[in-house]
Design an enzyme around this catalytic site. Sequence first.
Site, mmCIF file in Angstrom:
data_model
loop_
_atom_site.group_PDB
_atom_site.id
_atom_site.type_symbol
_atom_site.label_atom_id
_atom_site.label_comp_id
_atom_site.label_asym_id
_atom_site.label_seq_id
_atom_site.Cartn_x
_atom_site.Cartn_y
_atom_site.Cartn_z
ATOM 1 N N LYS A 155 0.908 -1.159 -0.079
ATOM 2 C CA LYS A 155 -0.005 -0.036 -0.068
ATOM 3 C C LYS A 155 0.935 1.279 -0.026
ATOM 4 C CE LYS A 155 -4.287 -1.528 1.912
ATOM 5 N NZ LYS A 155 -5.334 -1.432 2.907
ATOM 6 N N LYS A 187 -6.241 -11.192 -7.534
ATOM 7 C CA LYS A 187 -7.562 -11.272 -6.706
ATOM 8 C C LYS A 187 -8.792 -10.646 -7.156
ATOM 9 C CE LYS A 187 -7.969 -11.244 -1.900
ATOM 10 N NZ LYS A 187 -7.359 -11.318 -0.650
ATOM 11 N N LYS A 228 -12.059 -4.740 -5.148
ATOM 12 C CA LYS A 228 -13.027 -3.741 -5.397
ATOM 13 C C LYS A 228 -12.310 -2.547 -6.155
ATOM 14 C CE LYS A 228 -12.265 -2.907 -0.409
ATOM 15 N NZ LYS A 228 -13.196 -3.482 0.562
#
Length: 353
Positions: A115, A217, A220
């Site tokens: 991140k 994966k 969203k």
Amino acid sequence: MSEFAPRVFSGVQPTGNLHLGNYLGAIRKFVALQESHDCLYCVVDLHSITAQLVHEDLAGQTRSITAAFLAAGIDADKHIVFNQSRVPEHAELAWIFNCVARIGWMNRMTQFKDKAGKDRENASLGLLAYPSLMAADILLYRATHVPVGDDQKQHLELTRDIAQKFNNDFSAKIAALGLGVPMQVGEERVDGFFPLTEPLIEGPATRVMSLKDGTKKMSKSDPSDLSRINLTDDADQIARKIRKAKTDPNPLPETVEGLKGRPEAENLVGIFAALADRPRADVIAEYGGKPFSEFKPALADLAVSALAPVSTEMRRIESDPAEIDRVLAKGGERAREIALATMKDVKAIVGLL
Ligand code: TRP
């Protein structure tokens, strides 16, 4: 006290829409665990400001995750459903854990590295300390089990490291105050204040992959909406996305081993197995050798029949935000009772007057 009472805690961030991966990998397990455990399910709003401070509608997202919990069948009367920021003890215990955990532990977290990206100096301090808040979420309730996706395994290990260091560093004080709970650590029986929490990672579809790339994966944040099935998609959208899902040109293999090296086929079979609650081998026994043109409509029917009732119920619940707020307020009060009792002991142990 003898041994820690079994208790489940899990958290979901209120960022973006929930998709099939969240549903199969997390929420459906939350629902099942209600039969066997006391559960706390938390919308972790304080975590969602670690990567991005300003959100367009954080409150709305928090309500929407709550609605998904309830629509999927989480019982907010028997168990506890609340949002994290309502119980200030999460942040309070996280501060203490910031002083237990070492900077090196945080720097090693793969989620932080992902991140934060290249510019680590510019990541928020909260993003670095994220796992310490997560440990506080769990240990504030002295939860023994945490259902999570396998990407959270490392954070659960860190939670155990924090619990163990706290138990060790304060062992004399914990014993003097009579607050130790007997538990097994490896070969040894020891007393500790915090349990060493176990992750619950199981089931055929812990990892639901993108419908457009079986090696990534389902997420969203994927720019293509066709890559995922959202919990808010209606029957037509679900069917269309499965029809358009990427496949390879061969028919389905005759054995489960034959799925190796065919990520898209493996993903679709995995999704089928998870939705039908059947082993993959069973699905292969039925569809092995058949073309995707036959398998996909069956999968679409199954997905629609499993998800449409949840999304319909979710929309109904979302239409009454005041009721959602009442659920969260009541859950928050019940969570806080437990949290306050833990913090009273933690403060005594640490020596905070
Ligand atoms: N880090 C978790 C995730 O991204 C969310 C989370 C926060 C959580 N606190 C938690 C999960 C406590 C389990 C228990 O999925």
